[in-house]
Write a protein that holds these residues in place. Structure first.
Motif, PDB file in Angstrom:
ATOM      1  N   SER A   1       0.854  -1.120   0.093  1.00  0.00           N
ATOM      2  CA  SER A   1       0.027  -0.162   0.056  1.00  0.00           C
ATOM      3  C   SER A   1       0.898   1.412   0.127  1.00  0.00           C
ATOM      4  O   SER A   1       0.351   2.274  -0.607  1.00  0.00           O
ATOM      5  CB  SER A   1      -1.001  -0.152   1.279  1.00  0.00           C
ATOM      6  N   ASP A   2       2.012   1.163   0.798  1.00  0.00           N
ATOM      7  CA  ASP A   2       2.918   2.433   0.805  1.00  0.00           C
ATOM      8  C   ASP A   2       4.301   2.032   1.061  1.00  0.00           C
ATOM      9  O   ASP A   2       4.529   0.603   1.178  1.00  0.00           O
ATOM     10  CB  ASP A   2       2.486   3.353   1.695  1.00  0.00           C
ATOM     11  N   TYR A   3       5.337   2.833   1.028  1.00  0.00           N
ATOM     12  CA  TYR A   3       6.677   2.266   0.997  1.00  0.00           C
ATOM     13  C   TYR A   3       6.993   1.967   2.311  1.00  0.00           C
ATOM     14  O   TYR A   3       7.911   1.086   2.400  1.00  0.00           O
ATOM     15  CB  TYR A   3       7.525   3.679   0.675  1.00  0.00           C
ATOM     16  N   GLN A   4       6.223   2.278   3.527  1.00  0.00           N
ATOM     17  CA  GLN A   4       6.558   1.797   4.881  1.00  0.00           C
ATOM     18  C   GLN A   4       6.562   0.235   4.813  1.00  0.00           C
ATOM     19  O   GLN A   4       7.415  -0.420   5.170  1.00  0.00           O
ATOM     20  CB  GLN A   4       5.382   2.342   5.671  1.00  0.00           C
ATOM     21  N   TYR A   5       5.556  -0.384   4.296  1.00  0.00           N
ATOM     22  CA  TYR A   5       5.244  -1.946   4.067  1.00  0.00           C
ATOM     23  C   TYR A   5       6.482  -2.373   3.182  1.00  0.00           C
ATOM     24  O   TYR A   5       6.841  -3.589   3.249  1.00  0.00           O
ATOM     25  CB  TYR A   5       3.857  -2.314   3.651  1.00  0.00           C
ATOM     26  N   LEU A   6       6.745  -1.577   2.215  1.00  0.00           N
ATOM     27  CA  LEU A   6       7.803  -2.182   1.200  1.00  0.00           C
ATOM     28  C   LEU A   6       9.114  -2.372   1.745  1.00  0.00           C
ATOM     29  O   LEU A   6       9.860  -3.317   1.536  1.00  0.00           O
ATOM     30  CB  LEU A   6       7.710  -1.434  -0.023  1.00  0.00           C
ATOM     31  N   SER A   7       9.286  -1.326   2.587  1.00  0.00           N
ATOM     32  CA  SER A   7      10.403  -1.324   3.193  1.00  0.00           C
ATOM     33  C   SER A   7      10.627  -2.509   4.200  1.00  0.00           C
ATOM     34  O   SER A   7      11.943  -3.010   4.673  1.00  0.00           O
ATOM     35  CB  SER A   7      10.935  -0.056   4.156  1.00  0.00           C
ATOM     36  N   GLU A   8       9.474  -2.659   4.893  1.00  0.00           N
ATOM     37  CA  GLU A   8       9.507  -3.833   5.726  1.00  0.00           C
ATOM     38  C   GLU A   8       9.917  -5.141   4.915  1.00  0.00           C
ATOM     39  O   GLU A   8      10.573  -6.040   5.738  1.00  0.00           O
ATOM     40  CB  GLU A   8       8.248  -3.984   6.513  1.00  0.00           C
ATOM     41  N   HIS A   9       9.188  -5.354   4.036  1.00  0.00           N
ATOM     42  CA  HIS A   9       9.593  -6.438   3.128  1.00  0.00           C
ATOM     43  C   HIS A   9      11.156  -6.581   2.619  1.00  0.00           C
ATOM     44  O   HIS A   9      11.942  -7.311   2.699  1.00  0.00           O
ATOM     45  CB  HIS A   9       8.748  -6.413   1.687  1.00  0.00           C
ATOM     46  N   PHE A  10      11.826  -5.402   2.205  1.00  0.00           N
ATOM     47  CA  PHE A  10      13.173  -5.286   1.986  1.00  0.00           C
ATOM     48  C   PHE A  10      14.022  -5.575   3.297  1.00  0.00           C
ATOM     49  O   PHE A  10      15.076  -6.475   2.989  1.00  0.00           O
ATOM     50  CB  PHE A  10      13.636  -3.841   1.790  1.00  0.00           C
ATOM     51  N   ARG A  11      13.603  -5.308   4.325  1.00  0.00           N
ATOM     52  CA  ARG A  11      14.165  -5.568   5.622  1.00  0.00           C
ATOM     53  C   ARG A  11      14.067  -6.885   5.957  1.00  0.00           C
ATOM     54  O   ARG A  11      15.097  -7.618   6.448  1.00  0.00           O
ATOM     55  CB  ARG A  11      13.741  -4.658   6.814  1.00  0.00           C
ATOM     56  N   GLU A  12      12.921  -7.613   5.681  1.00  0.00           N
ATOM     57  CA  GLU A  12      12.838  -9.058   6.233  1.00  0.00           C
ATOM     58  C   GLU A  12      13.112  -9.863   5.293  1.00  0.00           C
ATOM     59  O   GLU A  12      13.728 -11.343   5.441  1.00  0.00           O
ATOM     60  CB  GLU A  12      11.154  -9.425   6.522  1.00  0.00           C
ATOM     61  N   ALA A  13      13.012  -9.737   3.975  1.00  0.00           N
ATOM     62  CA  ALA A  13      13.267 -10.939   2.820  1.00  0.00           C
ATOM     63  C   ALA A  13      14.441 -10.527   1.818  1.00  0.00           C
ATOM     64  O   ALA A  13      14.823 -11.261   1.298  1.00  0.00           O
ATOM     65  CB  ALA A  13      12.172 -10.709   1.936  1.00  0.00           C
ATOM     66  N   HIS A  14      15.102  -9.394   1.918  1.00  0.00           N
ATOM     67  CA  HIS A  14      16.360  -8.942   1.380  1.00  0.00           C
ATOM     68  C   HIS A  14      17.446  -8.459   2.062  1.00  0.00           C
ATOM     69  O   HIS A  14      17.474  -8.677   3.335  1.00  0.00           O
ATOM     70  CB  HIS A  14      15.871  -7.996   0.162  1.00  0.00           C
ATOM     71  N   TYR A  15      17.870  -6.987   1.927  1.00  0.00           N
ATOM     72  CA  TYR A  15      19.098  -6.718   2.619  1.00  0.00           C
ATOM     73  C   TYR A  15      18.681  -5.128   2.369  1.00  0.00           C
ATOM     74  O   TYR A  15      18.689  -4.582   1.411  1.00  0.00           O
ATOM     75  CB  TYR A  15      20.378  -6.927   2.251  1.00  0.00           C
ATOM     76  N   LEU A  16      18.510  -4.503   3.770  1.00  0.00           N
ATOM     77  CA  LEU A  16      18.178  -3.118   3.710  1.00  0.00           C
ATOM     78  C   LEU A  16      19.289  -2.381   4.375  1.00  0.00           C
ATOM     79  O   LEU A  16      19.565  -2.686   5.703  1.00  0.00           O
ATOM     80  CB  LEU A  16      16.786  -3.023   4.316  1.00  0.00           C
ATOM     81  N   CYS A  17      19.788  -1.376   3.927  1.00  0.00           N
ATOM     82  CA  CYS A  17      20.879  -0.325   4.450  1.00  0.00           C
ATOM     83  C   CYS A  17      20.025   1.015   5.144  1.00  0.00           C
ATOM     84  O   CYS A  17      19.318   1.338   4.346  1.00  0.00           O
ATOM     85  CB  CYS A  17      21.672   0.118   3.669  1.00  0.00           C
ATOM     86  N   GLU A  18      20.259   1.043   6.470  1.00  0.00           N
ATOM     87  CA  GLU A  18      19.478   2.032   7.148  1.00  0.00           C
ATOM     88  C   GLU A  18      20.672   2.893   7.932  1.00  0.00           C
ATOM     89  O   GLU A  18      20.081   3.458   8.935  1.00  0.00           O
ATOM     90  CB  GLU A  18      18.486   1.644   7.958  1.00  0.00           C
ATOM     91  N   GLU A  19      21.676   3.049   7.187  1.00  0.00           N
ATOM     92  CA  GLU A  19      22.863   3.733   7.759  1.00  0.00           C
ATOM     93  C   GLU A  19      22.970   5.331   7.291  1.00  0.00           C
ATOM     94  O   GLU A  19      22.864   5.268   6.058  1.00  0.00           O
ATOM     95  CB  GLU A  19      24.111   3.182   7.872  1.00  0.00           C
ATOM     96  N   GLY A  20      23.242   6.164   7.919  1.00  0.00           N
ATOM     97  CA  GLY A  20      23.409   7.602   7.346  1.00  0.00           C
ATOM     98  C   GLY A  20      22.351   8.013   6.612  1.00  0.00           C
ATOM     99  O   GLY A  20      21.005   8.018   6.754  1.00  0.00           O
ATOM    100  N   ARG A  21      22.531   8.345   5.252  1.00  0.00           N
ATOM    101  CA  ARG A  21      21.497   9.202   4.171  1.00  0.00           C
ATOM    102  C   ARG A  21      20.804   8.046   3.704  1.00  0.00           C
ATOM    103  O   ARG A  21      19.631   8.294   3.358  1.00  0.00           O
ATOM    104  CB  ARG A  21      22.448   9.644   3.232  1.00  0.00           C
TER     105      ARG A  21
END
Length: 320
Positions: A209-229
């Motif tokens: 529905s929005d990017y918040q849920y997509l980012s959760e998918h990235f975090r759980e199923a792939h690899y998500l960088c959340e450092e700095g910028r």
């Protein structure tokens, strides 16, 4: 050639109805005047349906002749769409096609606009037209279907009993809006919602529905960088593999060589566990146009998180 000519004289090559009035242009490929009117007037398409040649003028005749054999300057013409008529009776039949006439009133009532007919049907007969069909289907007023409230609801959700080609207008369960068909729904999902470009490349059709849920998918199923910028960026900070993720961290987030070397280090661990049955309680909701998704898309596991997350993503299942 004689056999082809006989076929032209019997049936329209587009709608297969019997030809009573021919429509032809400079290419001399005849179709029925109903199909030609629908193309030129309703759809604003001025090409030949047989050979695709652009037709600046079209001739409506009762007897099949060569287009060039008739002097157009002497014929009655409808200037807006450049349609010529060999006699007034054919012109009257052309005008009748475009009428918005009440199909219920015993004394036929004719309206100048379809919107006026719609208002009359609603107020006088409590009958309604499907708004989606009216918006997208370019057909004559007398071809429109009218429904009472119950039948209209059934038409929108399940289709019409007498038309097996229409199985209802699919629903976007994010917006709670219906669309003409699966193609229109898919366009909406890709334009107005989000999807994982990694999973999409693998053939999955899962939307968020929005990017918040997509980012959760990235975090759980792939690899998500959340450092700095990267914490405020979209899409570019997600990675398919650990190697890509480590390479990104080494180049973008390392302060010195030692840290870069550490970021490039990849731990390889092998473990063998019994194959687990997938659960169907996470991330998706079942429906006619969506199938219930399984939790943990094979990568890093989906958490059995909040109720909010179960409304965040859907898997699209295209009907055949």
């Amino acid at each position: 050639m004689e056999s082809t000519s006989n076929n032209y004289e019997r049936n329209c090559v587009l709608c297969c109805q019997e030809l009573d009035i021919f429509a032809l242009g400079k290419c001399d490929h005849p179709v029925c005047y109903r199909c030609s009117t629908k193309m030129r007037v309703l759809c604003n398409q001025k090409y030949c349906a047989v050979c695709r040649e652009e037709l600046d003028k079209v001739l409506f005749v009762q007897k099949l002749v060569a287009f060039s054999s008739l002097p157009l300057q002497t014929l009655q013409v409808e200037r807006k769409h450049d349609i010529y008529f060999t006699d007034s009776k054919i012109y009257a039949q052309f005008r009748t096609l475009l009428l918005s006439e009440c199909p219920v009133c015993p004394e036929s009532k004719v309206f100048s606009k379809f919107e006026e007919l719609e208002q009359h049907m609603r107020k006088q007969h409590e009958l309604f037209c499907c708004k989606l069909c009216t918006k997208h289907l370019q057909i004559f007023s007398h071809e429109r279907k009218w429904y009472n409230r119950k039948d209209l609801a059934r038409h929108r959700t399940n289709g019409d009993p007498d038309d097996t080609s229409h199985r209802g207008h699919p629903l976007c369960k994010f917006c709670d809006d219906r669309y003409l068909d699966n193609d229109e729904l898919l366009k909406h999902l890709r334009r107005d919602h989000y999807f994982c470009h990694f999973c999409d490349a693998d053939g999955a059709q899962e939307y968020y529905s929005d990017y918040q849920y997509l980012s959760e998918h990235f975090r759980e199923a792939h690899y998500l960088c959340e450092e700095g910028r990267c914490a405020t960026e979209q899409f570019t900070h997600a990675f398919r593999s650990q190697i890509d993720y480590k390479a990104h961290k080494a180049s973008a987030h390392s302060k010195n060589r030692a840290e870069a070397r550490q970021n490039r280090h990849i731990d390889l661990q092998f473990s063998f566990a019994p194959r687990q049955t997938r659960r169907n309680d996470g991330g998706m909701v079942s429906g006619e146009d969506y199938e219930e998704a399984r939790s943990g898309r094979g990568g890093r596991g989906r958490s059995q998180g909040s109720q909010q997350n179960t409304r965040g993503s859907w898997r699209y299942n295209r009907s055949v």
